[in-house]
Design an enzyme around this catalytic site. Structure first.
Site, mmCIF file in Angstrom:
data_model
loop_
_atom_site.group_PDB
_atom_site.id
_atom_site.type_symbol
_atom_site.label_atom_id
_atom_site.label_comp_id
_atom_site.label_asym_id
_atom_site.label_seq_id
_atom_site.Cartn_x
_atom_site.Cartn_y
_atom_site.Cartn_z
ATOM 1 N N SER A 41 18.587 39.149 27.281
ATOM 2 C CA SER A 41 18.373 40.200 27.717
ATOM 3 C C SER A 41 17.509 41.206 27.784
ATOM 4 O O SER A 41 17.130 40.558 26.470
ATOM 5 C CB SER A 41 20.072 40.800 27.798
ATOM 6 O OG SER A 41 19.850 41.956 28.003
ATOM 7 N N LYS B 240 22.140 38.621 21.884
ATOM 8 C CA LYS B 240 21.077 37.716 22.737
ATOM 9 C C LYS B 240 20.088 37.611 21.785
ATOM 10 O O LYS B 240 18.363 36.714 22.701
ATOM 11 C CB LYS B 240 21.046 38.540 23.760
ATOM 12 C CG LYS B 240 22.107 39.081 24.531
ATOM 13 C CD LYS B 240 22.376 38.024 25.887
ATOM 14 C CE LYS B 240 23.518 38.076 26.833
ATOM 15 N NZ LYS B 240 23.143 36.612 27.151
HETATM 16 N N1 LIG Z 1 24.039 41.972 35.332
HETATM 17 C C1 LIG Z 1 23.102 42.218 34.269
HETATM 18 O O1 LIG Z 1 22.627 43.235 34.173
HETATM 19 C C2 LIG Z 1 22.532 41.207 33.001
HETATM 20 C C3 LIG Z 1 21.541 41.662 31.930
HETATM 21 C C4 LIG Z 1 21.018 41.514 31.044
HETATM 22 C C5 LIG Z 1 21.996 40.118 31.279
HETATM 23 N N2 LIG Z 1 22.399 40.014 31.644
HETATM 24 C C6 LIG Z 1 23.292 38.258 31.214
HETATM 25 O O2 LIG Z 1 23.421 37.948 32.396
HETATM 26 C C7 LIG Z 1 24.803 36.445 32.088
HETATM 27 C C8 LIG Z 1 25.482 36.799 33.354
HETATM 28 O O3 LIG Z 1 26.237 37.965 33.536
HETATM 29 P P1 LIG Z 1 26.357 38.831 35.324
HETATM 30 O O4 LIG Z 1 25.561 40.016 35.224
HETATM 31 O O5 LIG Z 1 25.889 37.948 36.155
HETATM 32 O O6 LIG Z 1 27.777 39.023 35.013
HETATM 33 P P2 LIG Z 1 28.880 38.470 35.083
HETATM 34 O O7 LIG Z 1 29.344 38.271 37.014
HETATM 35 O O8 LIG Z 1 30.478 38.971 34.003
HETATM 36 O O9 LIG Z 1 28.711 37.035 34.305
HETATM 37 C C9 LIG Z 1 29.020 36.688 33.718
HETATM 38 C C10 LIG Z 1 30.262 35.433 34.107
HETATM 39 O O10 LIG Z 1 30.737 34.695 32.108
HETATM 40 C C11 LIG Z 1 32.319 34.364 32.318
HETATM 41 N N3 LIG Z 1 32.452 34.293 31.602
HETATM 42 C C12 LIG Z 1 32.258 35.293 30.361
HETATM 43 N N4 LIG Z 1 33.342 35.045 29.172
HETATM 44 C C13 LIG Z 1 33.240 33.620 29.684
HETATM 45 C C14 LIG Z 1 34.400 32.571 28.636
HETATM 46 N N5 LIG Z 1 34.895 32.926 27.503
HETATM 47 N N6 LIG Z 1 34.540 31.391 28.919
HETATM 48 C C15 LIG Z 1 33.442 31.397 30.442
HETATM 49 N N7 LIG Z 1 33.086 32.210 31.673
HETATM 50 C C16 LIG Z 1 33.511 33.000 31.205
HETATM 51 C C17 LIG Z 1 32.783 35.236 33.478
HETATM 52 O O11 LIG Z 1 33.635 34.521 33.868
HETATM 53 P P3 LIG Z 1 34.967 35.408 34.786
HETATM 54 O O12 LIG Z 1 34.046 35.593 36.258
HETATM 55 O O13 LIG Z 1 35.480 35.048 34.605
HETATM 56 O O14 LIG Z 1 35.082 36.957 34.298
HETATM 57 C C18 LIG Z 1 31.743 35.168 33.920
HETATM 58 O O15 LIG Z 1 31.501 35.146 35.398
HETATM 59 C C19 LIG Z 1 25.274 36.564 30.528
HETATM 60 O O16 LIG Z 1 24.112 36.245 30.187
HETATM 61 C C20 LIG Z 1 25.034 38.669 30.965
HETATM 62 O O17 LIG Z 1 24.642 38.696 29.232
HETATM 63 C C21 LIG Z 1 23.116 40.206 32.429
#
Ligand SMILES: NC(=O)c1ccc[n+]([C@@H]2O[C@H](COP(=O)([O-])OP(=O)(O)OC[C@H]3O[C@@H](n4cnc5c(N)ncnc54)[C@H](OP(=O)(O)O)[C@@H]3O)[C@@H](O)[C@H]2O)c1
Length: 243
Positions: free
Chosen positions: A133, A151
């Site tokens: 991130s 992170k």
């Molecule tokens: N969106 C942003 O602005 C942003 C910015 C910086 C970094 N990131 C990083 O990008 C990655 C993806 O995030 P996203 O924004 O696409 O959000 P997201 O849709 O919430 O994706 C996170 C995924 O991780 C899964 N997850 C969470 N805990 C878990 C567990 N214990 N076991 C298995 N799966 C699990 C969730 O499953 P469920 O679908 O079942 O909830 C979800 O599908 C993450 O690592 C996040 O920290 C995102």
């Protein structure tokens, strides 16, 4: 020349957002893609969907055994599952929240990598990409402090892993997204007093990222022609933090 067998890629957290976009991008690049999700669902573009909790080592080994049975060993691992439940400072984060954030965002990628790495080294080819991130590089109030620590840990650990695996055919890299328009972000905005427009205004490009733009960086790093690129972090953040 013998045709190269199709690589098997495993993407965690693949139900939606950046994970789902990565499944699509890697499938378009010709890989066989496994979507690892927390609860049963179908992810467009995936050849196989497996279900489990990435913080549970038993689930991790069961999921990897299923992939090996159905498609073969994992050649490409994308540690994408991650996130945080609520913002928290050092003063108001509980030790349980700290440990939960490290378990999901740092320990789970380590456990998953440890499980697939011996096979990658034995076969002389592998790609590990972990989604970090922008918070690892640019602190901002409103983050979860344990998530930031995790992170940042991903970046340090990946550099170490890159050195440990240099010369084996395995590479290890990070993609650091900035604020990216996902369903998760929409949930966060609904529950907070911040607006998407405020977030966009804080980004030099004046807009949020698109999950496909993050997935494009992953696709590059896992490609055949990225074999000399290891231990780096690619920032996909609209200019918030520059190298
Ligand atoms: N969106 C942003 O602005 C942003 C910015 C910086 C970094 N990131 C990083 O990008 C990655 C993806 O995030 P996203 O924004 O696409 O959000 P997201 O849709 O919430 O994706 C996170 C995924 O991780 C899964 N997850 C969470 N805990 C878990 C567990 N214990 N076991 C298995 N799966 C699990 C969730 O499953 P469920 O679908 O079942 O909830 C979800 O599908 C993450 O690592 C996040 O920290 C995102």
């Amino acid at each position: 020349m013998t045709p190269r067998p199709t690589r098997v890629a495993l993407v965690t957290g693949a139900r939606r957002g950046i994970g789902a976009a990565t499944v699509t991008a890697l499938a378009e690049a010709g890989l066989q893609v496994v979507a690892a999700v927390r609860s049963p669902t179908s992810t467009p573009g995936a050849d196989l969907t497996i279900t489990g909790d990435v913080t549970d080592a038993g689930d991790v080994h069961r999921m990897l055994a299923e992939v090996a049975d159905r498609l073969g060993p994992v050649d490409v691992l994308v540690n994408n599952a991650g996130g945080f439940l609520r913002p928290g400072t050092t003063l108001d984060t509980t030790k349980e929240e700290w440990e939960q954030q490290l378990a999901l965002n740092l320990t789970a990628p380590f456990v998953m990598t440890q499980a697939v790495l011996p096979g990658m080294i034995a076969r002389g080819w592998g790609r590990i990409v972990t989604i970090g991130s922008v918070v690892a590089r640019a602190p901002a109030l409103g983050n979860a402090t344990a998530y930031v620590a995790a992170k940042a840990g991903v970046v340090g650990w990946t550099r170490q892993l890159a050195l440990e695996t240099a010369g084996t055919g395995v590479t290890a890299n990070v993609v650091n997204p900035g604020t990216t328009r996902t369903e998760h972000l929409d949930d966060y905005l609904r529950d907070s007093d911040r607006a998407g427009a405020d977030l966009a205004a804080s980004i030099p490009m004046g807009r949020l990222g698109d999950p496909a733009e993050v997935a494009a960086a992953v696709r590059y790093l896992v490609g055949e022609d990225a074999g000399f690129t290891t231990g780096i972090s690619i920032d996909v953040n609209g200019g918030v933090a520059m190298s």
